[in-house]
Design an enzyme around this catalytic site. Structure first.
Site, PDB file in Angstrom:
ATOM      1  N   ARG A 166       0.852  -1.211   0.000  1.00  0.00           N
ATOM      2  CA  ARG A 166       0.000   0.000   0.000  1.00  0.00           C
ATOM      3  C   ARG A 166       0.878   1.248   0.000  1.00  0.00           C
ATOM      4  O   ARG A 166       0.595   2.222  -0.671  1.00  0.00           O
ATOM      5  CB  ARG A 166      -0.915  -0.016   1.207  1.00  0.00           C
ATOM      6  N   ASP A 195       0.142  -6.987  -3.179  1.00  0.00           N
ATOM      7  CA  ASP A 195      -1.262  -6.721  -2.862  1.00  0.00           C
ATOM      8  C   ASP A 195      -1.884  -6.039  -4.071  1.00  0.00           C
ATOM      9  O   ASP A 195      -1.223  -5.866  -5.099  1.00  0.00           O
ATOM     10  CB  ASP A 195      -1.382  -5.868  -1.581  1.00  0.00           C
ATOM     11  N   HIS A 272      -6.336 -10.123  -3.162  1.00  0.00           N
ATOM     12  CA  HIS A 272      -5.306  -9.080  -3.017  1.00  0.00           C
ATOM     13  C   HIS A 272      -4.234  -9.228  -4.099  1.00  0.00           C
ATOM     14  O   HIS A 272      -3.044  -9.141  -3.827  1.00  0.00           O
ATOM     15  CB  HIS A 272      -4.688  -9.129  -1.611  1.00  0.00           C
ATOM     16  N   ASP A 334      -6.338 -14.294   2.543  1.00  0.00           N
ATOM     17  CA  ASP A 334      -7.420 -13.550   3.189  1.00  0.00           C
ATOM     18  C   ASP A 334      -8.258 -12.815   2.148  1.00  0.00           C
ATOM     19  O   ASP A 334      -7.801 -12.539   1.045  1.00  0.00           O
ATOM     20  CB  ASP A 334      -6.835 -12.527   4.182  1.00  0.00           C
ATOM     21  N   GLU A 335      -9.478 -12.498   2.542  1.00  0.00           N
ATOM     22  CA  GLU A 335     -10.336 -11.540   1.834  1.00  0.00           C
ATOM     23  C   GLU A 335     -10.362 -11.771   0.326  1.00  0.00           C
ATOM     24  O   GLU A 335     -10.025 -10.876  -0.447  1.00  0.00           O
ATOM     25  CB  GLU A 335      -9.867 -10.112   2.162  1.00  0.00           C
ATOM     26  N   TRP A 404      -6.097 -14.018  12.404  1.00  0.00           N
ATOM     27  CA  TRP A 404      -6.203 -12.548  12.496  1.00  0.00           C
ATOM     28  C   TRP A 404      -7.605 -12.076  12.805  1.00  0.00           C
ATOM     29  O   TRP A 404      -7.785 -11.079  13.463  1.00  0.00           O
ATOM     30  CB  TRP A 404      -5.667 -11.889  11.219  1.00  0.00           C
ATOM     31  N   ASP A 431      -2.121  -0.887  12.934  1.00  0.00           N
ATOM     32  CA  ASP A 431      -2.681   0.178  12.091  1.00  0.00           C
ATOM     33  C   ASP A 431      -3.919   0.786  12.757  1.00  0.00           C
ATOM     34  O   ASP A 431      -4.492   1.734  12.235  1.00  0.00           O
ATOM     35  CB  ASP A 431      -3.004  -0.331  10.672  1.00  0.00           C
ATOM     36  N   TRP A 480      -0.301  -2.426   8.559  1.00  0.00           N
ATOM     37  CA  TRP A 480      -0.802  -2.218   7.193  1.00  0.00           C
ATOM     38  C   TRP A 480      -0.669  -0.736   6.881  1.00  0.00           C
ATOM     39  O   TRP A 480      -0.838   0.103   7.771  1.00  0.00           O
ATOM     40  CB  TRP A 480      -2.270  -2.667   7.105  1.00  0.00           C
ATOM     41  N   THR A 481      -0.387  -0.423   5.619  1.00  0.00           N
ATOM     42  CA  THR A 481       0.056   0.946   5.353  1.00  0.00           C
ATOM     43  C   THR A 481      -0.833   1.738   4.382  1.00  0.00           C
ATOM     44  O   THR A 481      -0.354   2.629   3.694  1.00  0.00           O
ATOM     45  CB  THR A 481       1.510   0.927   4.845  1.00  0.00           C
ATOM     46  N   GLU A 482      -2.145   1.413   4.357  1.00  0.00           N
ATOM     47  CA  GLU A 482      -3.035   2.265   3.543  1.00  0.00           C
ATOM     48  C   GLU A 482      -2.923   3.718   4.007  1.00  0.00           C
ATOM     49  O   GLU A 482      -2.927   4.649   3.192  1.00  0.00           O
ATOM     50  CB  GLU A 482      -4.496   1.832   3.708  1.00  0.00           C
TER      51      GLU A 482
HETATM   52  C1  ACM Z   1      -5.728  -9.008   6.898  1.00  0.00           C
HETATM   53  O1  ACM Z   1      -5.652  -8.126   7.761  1.00  0.00           O
HETATM   54  N1  ACM Z   1      -6.523  -8.833   5.834  1.00  0.00           N
HETATM   55  C2  ACM Z   1      -5.004 -10.245   7.019  1.00  0.00           C
END
Ligand code: ACM
Length: 539
Positions: A166, A195, A272, A334-335, A404, A431, A480-482
């Site tokens: 990110r 990502d 991702h 994930d996701e 997580w 974050d 996480w660096t958004e």
């Molecule tokens: C995550 O925070 N989506 C692993």
């Protein structure tokens, strides 16, 4: 011995701010007097500890201005710092050490080199905080208090993650981050390299991954989920990108290894992955030419489950394995929304051909393929807890789960016999905001994770019996660096919460004490100041 330690520890329990080691050592007894480091001090090593001896001399030089000799025998030196392997201390395990300071000699002994390394990290913390300065400091006497320390970690996995997708983080910052991990006796650097918003590792077979996938044209301004609708989105006009060449990666992996840190790379699949699909549209499900994503959140564009996409990812991992000696290779998981697979003839044909129940099981099948491919090469897949969603059938027995979304994934995986790393958002997501007074904090994704909540975390879920609990490898902090766009901003979010995490991961549960930790942290901040770390002060 233990009784004596306990006794003296009790007697010296009165807070002593001149000894403030983080993470707190298992046994520490304070004597009287001190060892003085002077230009005449020699570092004496055996062959196995020579490199660590040079590391210590390198660390002591900038602030003291002394270049201490590193020798095999004490020679003429009157005061020595002796480092050596000692197999009689095997009870201290792979990473434990014994550090003895008297008025005339410092001795660090350990059954393995990693322990000697942690011994020198502790030694640095016994010196005045100015020892961490990058230039000579005058007027400081470089004394080490007389102590006896015996120490070893509680958990084998003591990690910190860093999202460089990110927001790309320069190589020099990655090294600084690794140094800070080592200072806190952390031993796993989870490097989130790919990502939707950027692919950050050179892959020679697929040059477009970085030529295209490492660059996005702009980035969303403000917190995405606070916009009422997407038509109101506002973007900056600053292209963002960057990547690490394979030479950069080798340099970082070697830098980490010299600090006893394993770099665990993460290559995300099937979700991702938009940056990869932007580079090679045939990896996607729609055939559409996509851009590298310029906003955040969970994206619909995931990899397709064809043989060619799987082979592509195996080709990528082939280069990754050559660069990273880590036993664990993180493949995300994930996701990954399944709408595109529901609409895709390729995915639906795959489900029919394999007799699968649904799209979740299809993701499990892909994960199983990758886990078996990695296991056949002597490695282990590690993935976020979504890898459990379609069942664990076919998953290589050595696959590891990172829990997580709470702790349930970790519990289920440990009960099924898989190793787990506990990374719940509730206690390990750096974050999140550190204060409820968000107006006075830098922009963050949301959430609230104050220092005491990190410190209070107990990684072993109570639901596990003792055999299952042995599958809990440890814990790790995530950044996480958004919204953390610069190294200074990352430092602010990570510190001091990573110091608390380090103590959870290292120190025995029964020795944890938040008030005592905070007292030591006051001293630790002086070290972080000397290291130019932009930590969040206690308010
Ligand atoms: C995550 O925070 N989506 C692993």
């Amino acid at each position: 011995m233990i009784t004596l330690f306990t006794l003296i520890a009790l007697v010296s329990a009165v807070q002593d701010t001149s000894v403030a080691v983080i993470p707190r050592p298992v046994h520490l007894t304070r004597g009287t007097g001190a060892f003085l480091i002077t230009p005449a001090t020699a570092v004496v090593t055996d062959r196995a500890t020579r490199q660590i001896g040079h590391r210590l001399a390198d660390w002591l030089e900038p602030a003291t201005g002394y270049r201490l000799p590193v020798t095999a025998a004490s020679g003429a030196a009157t005061r020595t710092i002796a480092l050596r392997l000692d197999t009689t201390l095997s009870r201290l395990g792979d990473e434990g050490y014994r550090l003895t300071v008297t008025g005339t000699r410092i001795t660090i002994r350990a059954p393995h080199p990693a322990g000697v390394f942690y011994g020198i990290e502790t030694l640095r913390q016994l010196l005045p905080p100015d020892i961490f300065r990058a230039a000579p400091v005058s007027g400081v006497t470089w004394t080490v208090p007389v102590v006896e320390i015996e120490d070893q970690p509680r958990f084998a996995w003591r990690g910190a993650h860093l999202d460089v997708s990110r927001s790309f983080m320069p190589k020099e910052f990655v090294k600084k981050y690794i140094d800070l991990l080592a200072l806190h006796k952390l031993n796993r650097f989870h490097w989130h390299l790919t990502d939707d918003q950027g692919w950050r590792i050179e892959i020679k077979k697929y040059p477009l991954l970085t030529a295209v996938g490492a660059w996005r044209r702009n980035s969303l301004i403000g917190v995405q989920h606070r916009y009422a609708d997407t038509t109101q989105w506002v973007f900056d006009s600053v292209p963002h990108g960057g990547f690490y060449t394979q030479d950069d990666v080798k340099e970082i992996v070697a830098y980490a290894a010299a600090r006893y840190i394993t770099v665990v790379p993460e290559i995300e699949m099937p979700g991702h992955a938009q940056a990869a699909i932007a580079a090679y549209p045939w990896l996607g499900n729609t055939g559409q030419q996509l851009e590298v994503l310029n906003h955040w959140g969970v994206d619909q564009n995931i990899l397709n489950p064809s043989d060619s996409a799987i082979h592509f990812m195996q080709d990528v991992l082939t280069e990754v394995l050559a660069l990273f000696p880590s036993h664990w290779i993180h493949t995300g998981g994930d996701e990954a929304p399944k709408a595109q697979w529901q609409a895709s003839p390729v995915a639906q044909a795959r489900i029919r051909e394999l007799g699968l129940r649904d799209e979740n099981q299809l993701q499990s099948w892909m994960t199983a393929q990758m886990s078996q491919w990695l296991a056949a090469r002597g490695r282990a897949l590690i993935g976020w807890d979504e890898i459990l969603e379609g069942g664990t059938e076919g998953l290589a027995p050595n696959a590891v789960v990172m829990s997580w979304r709470g702790i349930q994934g970790g519990i289920a995986a440990a009960q099924a016999g898989h190793d787990v790393v506990m990374t719940p958002t509730s206690n390990t997501y750096f974050d999140y905001y550190q204060s409820q007074d968000q107006q006075h904090e830098p922009l963050a994704i949301g959430g609230f994770l104050p220092l005491d909540t990190v410190y209070a975390y107990e990684p072993i879920p109570p639901a596990l019996d003792s055999a299952q609990a042995r599958h809990v490898l440890g814990t790790q902090g995530q950044i996480w660096t958004e919204y953390q766009r610069t190294p200074k901003n990352v430092e602010y979010m990570v510190f001091p919460r990573l110091a608390a995490l380090a103590e959870i991961a290292w120190t025995p549960r029964e020795s944890k004490d938040f008030a005592d930790f905070k007292a030591r942290l006051a001293q630790h901040f002086n070290r972080l100041n000397a290291l130019d770390v932009n930590y969040r002060p206690l308010k």
